[in-house]
Design an enzyme around this catalytic site. Structure first.
Site, PDB file in Angstrom:
ATOM      1  N   CYS A  80       0.834  -1.210   0.000  1.00 27.24           N
ATOM      2  CA  CYS A  80       0.000   0.000   0.000  1.00 27.24           C
ATOM      3  C   CYS A  80       0.867   1.258   0.000  1.00 27.24           C
ATOM      4  CB  CYS A  80      -0.914   0.016   1.231  1.00 27.24           C
ATOM      5  SG  CYS A  80      -1.937   1.504   1.267  1.00 27.24           S
ATOM      6  N   TRP A 123      -1.716   4.496  -4.816  1.00 28.79           N
ATOM      7  CA  TRP A 123      -2.119   5.741  -5.470  1.00 28.79           C
ATOM      8  C   TRP A 123      -0.884   6.569  -5.731  1.00 28.79           C
ATOM      9  CZ3 TRP A 123      -2.816   4.655  -0.279  1.00 28.79           C
ATOM     10  CH2 TRP A 123      -2.178   5.500   0.642  1.00 28.79           C
ATOM     11  N   ASP A 165      -3.030  -1.636  -2.807  1.00 25.66           N
ATOM     12  CA  ASP A 165      -3.914  -0.491  -2.558  1.00 25.66           C
ATOM     13  C   ASP A 165      -2.990   0.709  -2.724  1.00 25.66           C
ATOM     14  OD1 ASP A 165      -5.843   1.279  -1.642  1.00 25.66           O
ATOM     15  OD2 ASP A 165      -5.467   0.863   0.475  1.00 25.66           O
TER      16      ASP A 165
HETATM   17  C1  LIG Z   1      -7.400   4.543  -3.186  1.00 22.41           C
HETATM   18  C2  LIG Z   1      -6.721   5.716  -2.519  1.00 22.41           C
HETATM   19  C3  LIG Z   1      -6.351   5.648  -1.176  1.00 22.41           C
HETATM   20  C4  LIG Z   1      -5.706   6.732  -0.563  1.00 22.41           C
HETATM   21  N1  LIG Z   1      -5.367   6.650   0.754  1.00 22.41           N
HETATM   22  C5  LIG Z   1      -4.728   7.674   1.362  1.00 22.41           C
HETATM   23  C6  LIG Z   1      -4.371   7.607   2.755  1.00 22.41           C
HETATM   24  O1  LIG Z   1      -4.638   6.627   3.435  1.00 22.41           O
HETATM   25  N2  LIG Z   1      -3.724   8.667   3.290  1.00 22.41           N
HETATM   26  C7  LIG Z   1      -3.410   9.781   2.549  1.00 22.41           C
HETATM   27  O2  LIG Z   1      -2.818  10.723   3.103  1.00 22.41           O
HETATM   28  N3  LIG Z   1      -3.740   9.871   1.250  1.00 22.41           N
HETATM   29  C8  LIG Z   1      -4.404   8.862   0.640  1.00 22.41           C
HETATM   30  N4  LIG Z   1      -4.775   8.975  -0.679  1.00 22.41           N
HETATM   31  C9  LIG Z   1      -4.546  10.258  -1.376  1.00 22.41           C
HETATM   32  C10 LIG Z   1      -5.750  11.193  -1.108  1.00 22.41           C
HETATM   33  O3  LIG Z   1      -6.907  10.694  -1.762  1.00 22.41           O
HETATM   34  C11 LIG Z   1      -5.544  12.627  -1.631  1.00 22.41           C
HETATM   35  O4  LIG Z   1      -5.159  12.564  -2.973  1.00 22.41           O
HETATM   36  C12 LIG Z   1      -4.504  13.394  -0.864  1.00 22.41           C
HETATM   37  O5  LIG Z   1      -4.830  13.446   0.512  1.00 22.41           O
HETATM   38  C13 LIG Z   1      -4.410  14.834  -1.375  1.00 22.41           C
HETATM   39  O6  LIG Z   1      -5.683  15.444  -1.315  1.00 22.41           O
HETATM   40  P1  LIG Z   1      -5.864  17.019  -1.167  1.00 22.41           P
HETATM   41  O7  LIG Z   1      -7.285  17.337  -1.515  1.00 22.41           O
HETATM   42  O8  LIG Z   1      -5.368  17.499   0.149  1.00 22.41           O
HETATM   43  O9  LIG Z   1      -4.907  17.596  -2.268  1.00 22.41           O
HETATM   44  P2  LIG Z   1      -5.304  18.135  -3.737  1.00 22.41           P
HETATM   45  O10 LIG Z   1      -5.786  19.504  -3.651  1.00 22.41           O
HETATM   46  O11 LIG Z   1      -6.160  17.128  -4.367  1.00 22.41           O
HETATM   47  O12 LIG Z   1      -3.881  18.117  -4.407  1.00 22.41           O
HETATM   48  C14 LIG Z   1      -3.262  16.860  -4.622  1.00 22.41           C
HETATM   49  C15 LIG Z   1      -2.163  16.982  -5.631  1.00 22.41           C
HETATM   50  O13 LIG Z   1      -2.663  17.449  -6.887  1.00 22.41           O
HETATM   51  C16 LIG Z   1      -1.701  18.226  -7.535  1.00 22.41           C
HETATM   52  N5  LIG Z   1      -2.192  19.618  -7.685  1.00 22.41           N
HETATM   53  C17 LIG Z   1      -3.247  20.198  -7.048  1.00 22.41           C
HETATM   54  N6  LIG Z   1      -3.380  21.473  -7.454  1.00 22.41           N
HETATM   55  C18 LIG Z   1      -2.395  21.711  -8.337  1.00 22.41           C
HETATM   56  C19 LIG Z   1      -1.987  22.854  -9.091  1.00 22.41           C
HETATM   57  N7  LIG Z   1      -2.626  24.009  -9.015  1.00 22.41           N
HETATM   58  N8  LIG Z   1      -0.920  22.731  -9.899  1.00 22.41           N
HETATM   59  C20 LIG Z   1      -0.258  21.556  -9.993  1.00 22.41           C
HETATM   60  N9  LIG Z   1      -0.578  20.455  -9.307  1.00 22.41           N
HETATM   61  C21 LIG Z   1      -1.633  20.528  -8.498  1.00 22.41           C
HETATM   62  C22 LIG Z   1      -0.475  18.209  -6.631  1.00 22.41           C
HETATM   63  O14 LIG Z   1       0.354  17.160  -7.025  1.00 22.41           O
HETATM   64  C23 LIG Z   1      -1.060  17.950  -5.264  1.00 22.41           C
HETATM   65  O15 LIG Z   1      -0.129  17.376  -4.393  1.00 22.41           O
HETATM   66  C24 LIG Z   1      -5.409   7.903  -1.307  1.00 22.41           C
HETATM   67  C25 LIG Z   1      -5.783   7.962  -2.659  1.00 22.41           C
HETATM   68  C26 LIG Z   1      -6.426   6.898  -3.258  1.00 22.41           C
HETATM   69  C27 LIG Z   1      -6.815   6.991  -4.723  1.00 22.41           C
HETATM   70  N1  LIG Z   2       3.952   9.795  -6.655  1.00 21.55           N
HETATM   71  C1  LIG Z   2       5.038   9.631  -5.949  1.00 21.55           C
HETATM   72  O1  LIG Z   2       6.099   9.432  -6.472  1.00 21.55           O
HETATM   73  C2  LIG Z   2       4.969   9.706  -4.453  1.00 21.55           C
HETATM   74  C3  LIG Z   2       5.909   9.059  -3.663  1.00 21.55           C
HETATM   75  C4  LIG Z   2       5.803   9.164  -2.269  1.00 21.55           C
HETATM   76  C5  LIG Z   2       4.828   9.937  -1.719  1.00 21.55           C
HETATM   77  N2  LIG Z   2       3.952  10.554  -2.566  1.00 21.55           N
HETATM   78  C6  LIG Z   2       2.949  11.410  -2.035  1.00 21.55           C
HETATM   79  O2  LIG Z   2       3.537  12.221  -1.035  1.00 21.55           O
HETATM   80  C7  LIG Z   2       2.657  12.369   0.048  1.00 21.55           C
HETATM   81  C8  LIG Z   2       3.319  12.000   1.347  1.00 21.55           C
HETATM   82  O3  LIG Z   2       3.547  10.648   1.308  1.00 21.55           O
HETATM   83  P1  LIG Z   2       3.971   9.736   2.503  1.00 21.55           P
HETATM   84  O4  LIG Z   2       4.036  10.429   3.783  1.00 21.55           O
HETATM   85  O5  LIG Z   2       3.144   8.517   2.365  1.00 21.55           O
HETATM   86  O6  LIG Z   2       5.417   9.324   2.091  1.00 21.55           O
HETATM   87  P2  LIG Z   2       6.836   9.899   2.482  1.00 21.55           P
HETATM   88  O7  LIG Z   2       6.948  10.260   3.923  1.00 21.55           O
HETATM   89  O8  LIG Z   2       7.198  10.886   1.473  1.00 21.55           O
HETATM   90  O9  LIG Z   2       7.669   8.571   2.248  1.00 21.55           O
HETATM   91  C9  LIG Z   2       7.662   7.474   3.176  1.00 21.55           C
HETATM   92  C10 LIG Z   2       8.985   6.763   3.101  1.00 21.55           C
HETATM   93  O10 LIG Z   2       9.116   6.156   1.819  1.00 21.55           O
HETATM   94  C11 LIG Z   2      10.424   6.467   1.326  1.00 21.55           C
HETATM   95  N3  LIG Z   2      10.496   6.340  -0.116  1.00 21.55           N
HETATM   96  C12 LIG Z   2      10.680   7.303  -1.044  1.00 21.55           C
HETATM   97  N4  LIG Z   2      10.778   6.732  -2.276  1.00 21.55           N
HETATM   98  C13 LIG Z   2      10.662   5.409  -2.097  1.00 21.55           C
HETATM   99  C14 LIG Z   2      10.712   4.301  -2.979  1.00 21.55           C
HETATM  100  N5  LIG Z   2      10.884   4.439  -4.288  1.00 21.55           N
HETATM  101  N6  LIG Z   2      10.567   3.076  -2.455  1.00 21.55           N
HETATM  102  C15 LIG Z   2      10.371   2.889  -1.133  1.00 21.55           C
HETATM  103  N7  LIG Z   2      10.351   3.895  -0.249  1.00 21.55           N
HETATM  104  C16 LIG Z   2      10.479   5.146  -0.729  1.00 21.55           C
HETATM  105  C17 LIG Z   2      10.675   7.848   1.848  1.00 21.55           C
HETATM  106  O11 LIG Z   2      12.062   8.118   1.802  1.00 21.55           O
HETATM  107  P3  LIG Z   2      12.722   9.507   1.337  1.00 21.55           P
HETATM  108  O12 LIG Z   2      11.632  10.522   1.261  1.00 21.55           O
HETATM  109  O13 LIG Z   2      13.723   9.811   2.394  1.00 21.55           O
HETATM  110  O14 LIG Z   2      13.365   9.223   0.029  1.00 21.55           O
HETATM  111  C18 LIG Z   2      10.162   7.712   3.267  1.00 21.55           C
HETATM  112  O15 LIG Z   2      11.107   7.111   4.084  1.00 21.55           O
HETATM  113  C19 LIG Z   2       1.435  11.516  -0.268  1.00 21.55           C
HETATM  114  O16 LIG Z   2       0.388  12.341  -0.690  1.00 21.55           O
HETATM  115  C20 LIG Z   2       1.858  10.605  -1.396  1.00 21.55           C
HETATM  116  O17 LIG Z   2       0.790  10.329  -2.314  1.00 21.55           O
HETATM  117  C21 LIG Z   2       4.001  10.446  -3.896  1.00 21.55           C
END
Ligand SMILES: Cc1cc2nc3c(=O)[nH]c(=O)nc-3n(C[C@H](O)[C@H](O)[C@H](O)COP(=O)(O)OP(=O)(O)OC[C@H]3O[C@@H](n4cnc5c(N)ncnc54)[C@H](O)[C@@H]3O)c2cc1C
Ligand SMILES: NC(=O)c1ccc[n+]([C@@H]2O[C@H](COP(=O)([O-])OP(=O)(O)OC[C@H]3O[C@@H](n4cnc5c(N)ncnc54)[C@H](OP(=O)(O)O)[C@@H]3O)[C@@H](O)[C@H]2O)c1
Ligand SMILES: Cc1cc2nc3c(=O)[nH]c(=O)nc-3n(C[C@H](O)[C@H](O)[C@H](O)COP(=O)(O)O)c2cc1C
Length: 696
Positions: A648, A695, A693
């Site tokens: 996840c 995202w 699970d």
């Molecule tokens: C199945 C599933 C399970 C999930 N479970 C968890 C969970 O357990 N815990 C958790 O913390 N999250 C989880 N998430 C993620 C969560 O749904 C949200 O996406 C996350 O919390 C961000 O939401 P937000 O409304 O605060 O941010 P948003 O406002 O939706 O922004 C999210 C992202 O969109 C992009 N974005 C938004 N606005 C802009 C802009 N103006 N310009 C460029 N990029 C932009 C950025 O990358 C930003 O970080 C899950 C998602 C999925 C699909």
């Molecule tokens: N799309 C992406 O690439 C991506 C990745 C991570 C988180 N996120 C987003 O960032 C937000 C914060 O996330 P979070 O708190 O869950 O995560 P986080 O705190 O950013 O990361 C949790 C741990 O995972 C490590 N990590 C980074 N890259 C990894 C990899 N490739 N494989 C395994 N572990 C890795 C991080 O290490 P370091 O940070 O020290 O490298 C940290 O120790 C969430 O909204 C999440 O969706 C996005």
């Protein structure tokens, strides 16, 4: 394929029945009809509840020669469908309509007139699956024995009159990349239909969805124009919605929607069933910050669903319905020069018979923007080029046209700076207001504010009426970006948490959320929610071993899993090995639930093993993958004992890397080739022994 015992087969059968039932919702059990559709972009319309499911009849009645079908879960495909419909009409004079796949039948596609066009815009989910609203269509069109109204089998090419266009939305970090559009295209071709242009594929994983879409559509329009003999004309904005100001009404009138999602909510007696179209206004019974460091906040919240008839099982998702930050709502009205009219009551009406009014009306401009439009999202290049026509002066118009037509320039000045639409208009307007933008244009072109999903971090066995979530508050500062990007939902939740802890006017980062909701209906710390069931499930037999990999917020569902197994052990049940690989930055900084794991350890004894990877505690990064490698022999042994394997969190990197690594571990410890190791992992996925699970 991994061997499964009888109990597992029963569990899988039950899951399958559950999945079919879930995906066929609306067909086999009653669903609260969505009176406003999924997205504001659907203003062009679709069949309303109780209306005909016959698309040919609908097109005939409303004089349409092009239908744009969408399969969408979170609104992007629906938005693209709407944009295609509008563009087809504005540039080529096509009479277009947008249609939700779930609202029509498809057995008469064999009579689809040769001079009309069908467009399919399809997102892919899960293991290459359709979105909920596309399940029936997908099952129908892909069925081995598909049959149409006029008879004839697939070999008779029943769709030989159908001309279609297809675009898919996917993410290359998932194994089944864009499989919806690929498969639908294959099925349609097999049935004799002719595609115009190529089948486009947008990639969220590479961050190129918008550019992929823009690059695909020009040659597609050329092919469509040639085939249908269309001539391009100068694109003009033609509204599909009419907004009438209603000075005789005010916000005091109890018939005016101030953000309430539907009539029951307006009348103050929310009524189930609660689902994706009808949220439950749930009390937040507890909230806390698991950690706060360098402006990073991690929230734990307990949300009560008691008395709602909502239920969940461990591993499900909860959807949170946010509202927009007051600061950004204010910006919209300021930039449009509409601050004095924002609380004016408006009635919104569709101008076209197929148009859907996208939110309840009468309402106010303010309520519509605050509760119904995704005003913070990234701006699309296409929107910028279309909105240029409403620029305050020629100089600003020229700049907008340049941004809209030069993708590198757009990336540098808009994308890289994380600007939302109002921020862009504010900066480029240089103090002038954009008062020529019709409000209907904003309602028609911007996506509806979407609920956000969270992996439930509690066990339904332990607390069936209380759902826990674990969420990181999004706050992204980028060099060169004029504003920090503040996630809509997570900052709203942070404000709710602050309110619950006594802040009289909680206002994280000056965002100023309407936390008491419309007419103070969310006061006493409530949040609108619904539950979405998932297939991410513990084995029904707790004595089965499990391995969980969940760094960061990816640990959320595993707190629920371990909580459940600890309770089962305490109740005297036999509980199998329970192994958790968890990773975070620093032990002292973001080690979520550090104390709780110790309690679970006491309950589960030696059967619980937690392997931690702290990426920033030492000179070298340590990730969960390193720990999986280190304990590879144990992992393989447990898998040979039919342990379930769960991942996840981050889909883009971590989940992919874990998948690859597991193949290598199996290859090493079973002494088979790496290809064989990969095949074994694939088979584990196919038999549900490997579940994700994830995202991004
Ligand atoms: C199945 C599933 C399970 C999930 N479970 C968890 C969970 O357990 N815990 C958790 O913390 N999250 C989880 N998430 C993620 C969560 O749904 C949200 O996406 C996350 O919390 C961000 O939401 P937000 O409304 O605060 O941010 P948003 O406002 O939706 O922004 C999210 C992202 O969109 C992009 N974005 C938004 N606005 C802009 C802009 N103006 N310009 C460029 N990029 C932009 C950025 O990358 C930003 O970080 C899950 C998602 C999925 C699909
Ligand atoms: N799309 C992406 O690439 C991506 C990745 C991570 C988180 N996120 C987003 O960032 C937000 C914060 O996330 P979070 O708190 O869950 O995560 P986080 O705190 O950013 O990361 C949790 C741990 O995972 C490590 N990590 C980074 N890259 C990894 C990899 N490739 N494989 C395994 N572990 C890795 C991080 O290490 P370091 O940070 O020290 O490298 C940290 O120790 C969430 O909204 C999440 O969706 C996005
Ligand atoms: C939980 C989840 C699962 C996904 N599964 C796949 C997948 O298997 N294959 C794929 O190509 N894209 C997958 N995607 C990417 C989506 O198709 C993509 O984000 C798309 O833009 C969503 O469109 P929508 O907003 O219309 O629902 C997935 C996205 C999410 C959030």
């Amino acid at each position: 394929m991994a061997q499964l015992d009888t109990l597992d087969i029963i569990v899988l059968a039950a899951l399958l029945v559950g999945t079919v039932a879930y995906f066929t919702k609306g067909t086999y059990w009653a669903v609260y009809a969505d009176p406003y559709g999924n997205s504001l972009g659907s203003a062009n319309g679709a069949a309303k509840a109780g209306k005909s499911r016959n698309i040919l009849e609908k097109m005939e009645e409303t004089d349409k020669n092009c239908v744009v079908f969408y399969g969408s879960q979170t609104g992007t495909a629906e938005d693209y469908a709407s944009r295609l419909a509008k563009e087809g009409h504005a540039r080529f004079g096509l009479n277009t309509m947008v249609a939700d796949l779930e609202e029509y039948d498809f057995d008469n596609l064999d009579s689809f007139p040769e001079d009309k066009l069908a467009v399919f815009v399809l997102a892919t989910y899960g293991e290459g699956e359709p979105t909920d609203n596309a399940v029936e269509f997908y099952e129908f069109i892909g069925s081995e024995d598909v049959s149409f109204a006029d008879g004839g089998s697939a070999d008779d090419k029943p769709l030989s009159k159908l001309h279609y266009v297809a675009f898919g939305l996917g993410n290359n970090t998932y194994e089944h990349y864009n499989s919806m559009v690929r498969n639908v295209d294959k099925y349609l071709t097999k049935l004799g239909a002719s595609r115009l242009g190529t089948a486009g594929e947008g990639d969220d994983g590479a961050g190129t969805m918008e550019e992929d879409f823009l690059a695909w559509k020009e040659p597609m329009w050329a092919a469509v124009s040639e085939k249908m003999g269309l001539e391009e004309r100068e694109a003009m904005y033609e509204p599909t919605l009419e907004i009438n100001e209603r000075p005789e009404l005010s916000v005091e009138d109890d018939t005016v929607y101030l953000g309430e999602p539907n009539k029951n909510h307006l009348e103050g007696n929310q009524k189930g069933p609660f689902n994706a179209n009808n949220p439950f206004i749930a009390p937040i019974v507890e909230s806390a910050e698991l950690f706060t460091s360098n402006d990073r906040n991690c929230l734990h919240m307990e949300i009560s669903i008691a008395g709602s008839n909502l239920s969940y099982t461990t591993g499900d998702h909860i959807a949170i319905w946010p509202n927009n930050a007051g600061k950004e709502v204010d910006r919209v009205f300021k930039v449009l020069g509409m601050e004095d009219r924002r609380h004016t009551v408006i009635a919104v009406r569709g101008l076209d018979p197929t148009a859907k009014v996208p939110f309840p009306s009468p309402t106010t401009y303010d309520a519509a923007v605050r509760y119904h439009i995704e005003i913070n999202a990234a701006v699309s290049r296409q929107l910028v080029s279309v909105i240029a026509q409403f620029a305050p002066n020629e100089e600003i118009k020229a700049e907008m046209v340049k941004l809209g037509s030069d993708k590198d320039y757009f990336r540098e000045h808009v994308t890289e700076r994380n600007l939302n639409l109002a921020q862009l208009l504010e900066i480029n307007g240089k103090g002038q207001t954009w008062d020529k933008i019709p409000f209907s244009f904003l309602f028609e072109t911007m996506v509806k504010l979407q609920p956000r999903y969270y992996s439930i971090s509690s066990s339904s066995l332990v607390q069936k009426d209380k759902i826990a979530i674990t969420a990181i508050v999004e706050s992204i500062e980028k060099p060169g970006a004029p504003y920090a990007l503040k996630g809509v939902t997570t900052n709203y939740l942070l404000a709710l948490k602050q309110k619950q802890h006594g802040a009289p006017e909680p206002d994280p980062h000056g965002l100023n959320y309407a936390i008491t909701g419309p007419r103070n209906k969310y006061d006493g710390i409530h949040v609108p929610v619904h539950v979405r069931h998932s297939n991410f499930k513990l084995p029904s037999d707790p004595s089965k071993p499990i391995i969980m990999v969940g760094p960061g917020t990816g640990v959320a569902p595993f707190r629920g899993f371990v909580q459940e197994r600890a309770a089962q052990a305490q109740a005297g049940q036999s509980v199998g090995k329970t192994v958790l690989f968890f990773g975070c930055r620093k032990r002292s900084e973001d080690f979520m639930y550090a104390d709780e794991w110790k309690q679970y350890q006491e309950a589960l004894g030696d059967n619980f093993k937690m392997h931690t990877a702290f990426s920033r505690d030492g000179p070298k990064k340590v990730y969960v993958q390193h720990k999986l490698e280190e304990f590879g022999e144990e992992v393989n042994k447990l898998l040979e004992q039919k342990a379930y394997f769960y991942v996840c969190g981050d889909a883009a990197h971590m989940a992919r890397e874990v998948n690859t690594l597991l193949g290598k571990i199996i290859s090493q410890y079973r002494n088979v080739s790496e290809t064989k190791g990969e095949e074994i992992v694939k088979a584990m996925r196919a038999s549900n022994q490997y579940q994700e699970d994830v995202w991004s």
